[in-house]
Write a protein that holds these residues in place. Sequence first.
Motif, mmCIF file in Angstrom:
data_model
loop_
_atom_site.group_PDB
_atom_site.id
_atom_site.type_symbol
_atom_site.label_atom_id
_atom_site.label_comp_id
_atom_site.label_asym_id
_atom_site.label_seq_id
_atom_site.Cartn_x
_atom_site.Cartn_y
_atom_site.Cartn_z
ATOM 1 N N MET A 1 26.198 -11.303 107.074
ATOM 2 C CA MET A 1 25.529 -10.393 108.047
ATOM 3 C C MET A 1 24.073 -10.631 108.186
ATOM 4 O O MET A 1 23.428 -11.258 107.429
ATOM 5 N N GLU A 2 23.648 -10.443 109.611
ATOM 6 C CA GLU A 2 22.337 -10.562 110.002
ATOM 7 C C GLU A 2 21.742 -9.521 110.259
ATOM 8 O O GLU A 2 22.249 -8.363 111.094
ATOM 9 N N ARG A 3 20.290 -9.383 109.882
ATOM 10 C CA ARG A 3 19.561 -7.966 110.279
ATOM 11 C C ARG A 3 18.737 -8.317 111.648
ATOM 12 O O ARG A 3 18.350 -9.282 111.836
ATOM 13 N N ALA B 1 30.673 -3.669 105.201
ATOM 14 C CA ALA B 1 30.562 -3.955 106.631
ATOM 15 C C ALA B 1 30.798 -5.461 106.594
ATOM 16 O O ALA B 1 31.480 -5.871 107.581
ATOM 17 N N GLU B 2 30.723 -6.375 105.560
ATOM 18 C CA GLU B 2 30.851 -7.714 105.538
ATOM 19 C C GLU B 2 32.634 -7.775 105.512
ATOM 20 O O GLU B 2 33.046 -8.629 106.195
ATOM 21 N N LEU C 1 22.064 -4.176 110.515
ATOM 22 C CA LEU C 1 22.924 -5.319 109.812
ATOM 23 C C LEU C 1 23.980 -5.394 110.913
ATOM 24 O O LEU C 1 24.736 -4.493 111.159
ATOM 25 N N THR C 2 24.315 -6.681 111.367
ATOM 26 C CA THR C 2 25.460 -7.009 112.115
ATOM 27 C C THR C 2 26.237 -8.292 111.975
ATOM 28 O O THR C 2 25.515 -9.066 111.255
ATOM 29 N N GLY C 3 27.419 -8.352 112.407
ATOM 30 C CA GLY C 3 28.024 -9.445 112.095
ATOM 31 C C GLY C 3 29.588 -9.241 112.598
ATOM 32 O O GLY C 3 29.896 -8.094 113.239
ATOM 33 N N GLY C 4 30.203 -10.243 112.734
ATOM 34 C CA GLY C 4 31.619 -10.493 113.341
ATOM 35 C C GLY C 4 31.463 -10.437 114.922
ATOM 36 O O GLY C 4 30.752 -10.582 115.629
#
Length: 284
Positions: A1-3, A42-43, A17-20
């Motif tokens: 996850m990236e902030r 989230a992950e 936090l974002t990802g995918g």
Amino acid sequence: MERISIELASGLTLSALTGGSGQPLIMIPGWSQTANEWQENAEALTKHRRVIALDMRGHGESDKPKNGYRVARLAKDLSEVLDKLDLSYADLLGHSMGCAVIWASLDLFGFNRINRLVLVDQAPCMFPKAEWNDEQRSRYGCFYQTADDVDEFAKNVLAASDTDGTVELLKGLFSPGFSPKSLRTVAEENLKLPRSLAAQLLRDTAFGDWRDVIERIKLPTLVIGGENSIFTSASQRWVASVIPGAEVEIFPISKGGSHFMFIENPSRFNSCVALFLKSTKNEI
């Protein structure tokens, strides 16, 4: 996850936090909670979606202005997030007060940009009407009984200004055997919302009655509750019962069925949400 930082049209900057990749899923934590508490969930969900786990105004790593600690203002912030990220539609997942933010957003801005909902353990009406009997109070998940109860909780929030005090405030929301170390981590995340602002938001949240909004929802919806939650499982079943085709999952006590079932039993929670997102067909 990236902030990431999301600068809204209002000038407020929210952290997330974002990802995918793929269809967006916005995760909205509850009162005083943060995106960091969603990390394990989230992950896992990034395998199926572009996930954006928000810190709402004042919470977590987001800006902490002195104003705007009302559910309606948080709903406007959410609408601005959709605009800023150029999302024509999204799935929404909210926990506790995060569900109230979703309901307020639907009420204020309509249903057109929202595809699916995951509603995690929020009462449709936390404060009872004077004429309600015990069965009605249970059906709507009333947490408070009198205005004095709201005052008492707000006073306790203001008094719990350190980690130890916040642990004492929160421990009743978790199963008795929940890890003390993990509980301290949750308490530390809670304290990122200044306590005076937390008390303001708590008071605004306490008196919301969202039943009429819930009854207008026609979106594919998953409702998740816990047998040992502060909100009755009957209230979660009521929410699902008035939304056409809604699914409901109540975590048993033996499976971490507290108000924070997504932390206590993340594998079951993640599987439940992922299955719902994959099985419902309402693509725009």
